[in-house]
Design an enzyme around this catalytic site. Structure first.
Site, PDB file in Angstrom:
ATOM      1  N   CYS A  47       0.840  -1.194   0.000  1.00 26.09           N
ATOM      2  CA  CYS A  47       0.000   0.000   0.000  1.00 26.09           C
ATOM      3  C   CYS A  47       0.876   1.245   0.000  1.00 26.09           C
ATOM      4  O   CYS A  47       2.048   1.203   0.394  1.00 26.09           O
ATOM      5  CB  CYS A  47      -0.904  -0.024   1.234  1.00 26.09           C
ATOM      6  SG  CYS A  47      -1.933   1.438   1.458  1.00 26.09           S
ATOM      7  N   SER A  49       0.777   3.547   2.067  1.00 24.27           N
ATOM      8  CA  SER A  49       1.195   3.806   3.442  1.00 24.27           C
ATOM      9  C   SER A  49       2.518   3.126   3.755  1.00 24.27           C
ATOM     10  O   SER A  49       3.370   3.679   4.460  1.00 24.27           O
ATOM     11  CB  SER A  49       0.128   3.325   4.422  1.00 24.27           C
ATOM     12  OG  SER A  49      -1.093   4.004   4.216  1.00 24.27           O
ATOM     13  N   HIS A  52       5.229   5.231   2.328  1.00 21.62           N
ATOM     14  CA  HIS A  52       5.480   6.429   3.134  1.00 21.62           C
ATOM     15  C   HIS A  52       6.422   6.113   4.299  1.00 21.62           C
ATOM     16  O   HIS A  52       7.310   6.906   4.628  1.00 21.62           O
ATOM     17  CB  HIS A  52       4.169   6.994   3.685  1.00 21.62           C
ATOM     18  CG  HIS A  52       3.297   7.636   2.648  1.00 21.62           C
ATOM     19  ND1 HIS A  52       3.799   8.473   1.673  1.00 21.62           N
ATOM     20  CD2 HIS A  52       1.957   7.559   2.436  1.00 21.62           C
ATOM     21  CE1 HIS A  52       2.811   8.895   0.910  1.00 21.62           C
ATOM     22  NE2 HIS A  52       1.679   8.346   1.343  1.00 21.62           N
ATOM     23  N   HIS A  69       0.044  -4.422   5.482  1.00 17.51           N
ATOM     24  CA  HIS A  69      -1.250  -4.526   6.151  1.00 17.51           C
ATOM     25  C   HIS A  69      -2.355  -4.941   5.170  1.00 17.51           C
ATOM     26  O   HIS A  69      -3.525  -4.780   5.460  1.00 17.51           O
ATOM     27  CB  HIS A  69      -1.610  -3.194   6.820  1.00 17.51           C
ATOM     28  CG  HIS A  69      -1.632  -2.022   5.892  1.00 17.51           C
ATOM     29  ND1 HIS A  69      -0.487  -1.375   5.514  1.00 17.51           N
ATOM     30  CD2 HIS A  69      -2.663  -1.386   5.268  1.00 17.51           C
ATOM     31  CE1 HIS A  69      -0.801  -0.389   4.697  1.00 17.51           C
ATOM     32  NE2 HIS A  69      -2.115  -0.375   4.517  1.00 17.51           N
ATOM     33  N   CYS A 176      -7.211  -3.578   3.024  1.00 15.46           N
ATOM     34  CA  CYS A 176      -7.072  -2.126   2.940  1.00 15.46           C
ATOM     35  C   CYS A 176      -7.534  -1.596   1.589  1.00 15.46           C
ATOM     36  O   CYS A 176      -8.456  -0.796   1.514  1.00 15.46           O
ATOM     37  CB  CYS A 176      -5.623  -1.702   3.189  1.00 15.46           C
ATOM     38  SG  CYS A 176      -5.366   0.080   3.040  1.00 15.46           S
TER      39      CYS A 176
END
Length: 211
Positions: A47, A49, A52, A69, A176
């Protein structure tokens, strides 16, 4: 399973520090404690995220950490007090836990459980410890899940059982990617205009058949 109650050695992609590439390492995964489950991860997505965190764009993150995740797998063992899950169950780890008791969990308009880890970046399980070690050092757990590993341990409230015939390489995205997109469109943007309605209904029916 034969490994129940034992430390499992396996491979994981460890993020040792911001702005460093993931490193494939041998890690140790301790057995689950009370109200935890240990999962053999079969499939995982990546993802934005996760990216990041790798780039160091979220300043509160603790390193080293095992990211991921969007995963799906099979329960290897369960800790004391776990009654709704058992070894062999196919499951999806949840980065947004569901304690089913707090005000948010009881509210049909939100799923932001009070016990969520996302946004806090403590990078540990509910008892404030981690089950991961690598090269003698503890490794943090990302968002209750950590799916960039062959085995992970999550809190009981951070996992949902799915159908045994569910294709794990597809349903891993429900953790997600799909849920975020679907929720944004249907719950926030209210995109149930006639043009979209048939498409969403058919997709919902398809997902119910596989999970």
């Amino acid at each position: 399973m034969a490994t129940a109650g034992q430390v499992i050695k396996c491979k994981a992609a460890v993020c040792w520090a911001p702005k460093q590439p993931l490193s494939i390492e041998e890690i140790e995964v301790a057995p689950p404690k009370a109200h935890e489950v240990r999962i053999k991860i079969v499939a995982t997505g990546i993802c934005g995220s996760d990216e990041h965190i790798i780039k160091g764009e979220i300043g509160d993150t603790k390193y080293p950490v095992i990211l991921g995740h969007e995963g799906a797998g099979i329960i290897e063992s369960v800790g004391e007090g776990v009654t709704d899950l058992k070894p062999g169950d196919k499951v999806i780890p949840l980065f947004m836990p569901q304690c089913r008791k707090c005000k948010c969990c009881l509210n049909p308009d939100t799923n932001l459980c009070y016990r969520k880890e996302f946004g806090k970046y403590n990078e540990v399980l509910a008892d404030n410890t981690t089950r991961f070690t690598c090269k003698g050092k503890p490794v943090h757990n990302f968002s209750n899940t950590s799916t960039f590993t062959e085995y992970t341990v999550v809190d009981e409230i951070s996992v949902v059982k799915i159908k045994q015939n569910a294709p794990l390489d597809k349903v891993c995205l429900i953790g997600c990617g799909f849920a975020t997109g679907y929720g944004s469109a249907v719950k926030i943007a209210k995109m149930f205009a006639d043009y979209f309605e048939d498409v969403w209904i058919e997709e919902h029916k398809r997902l119910k058949r596989i999970i």
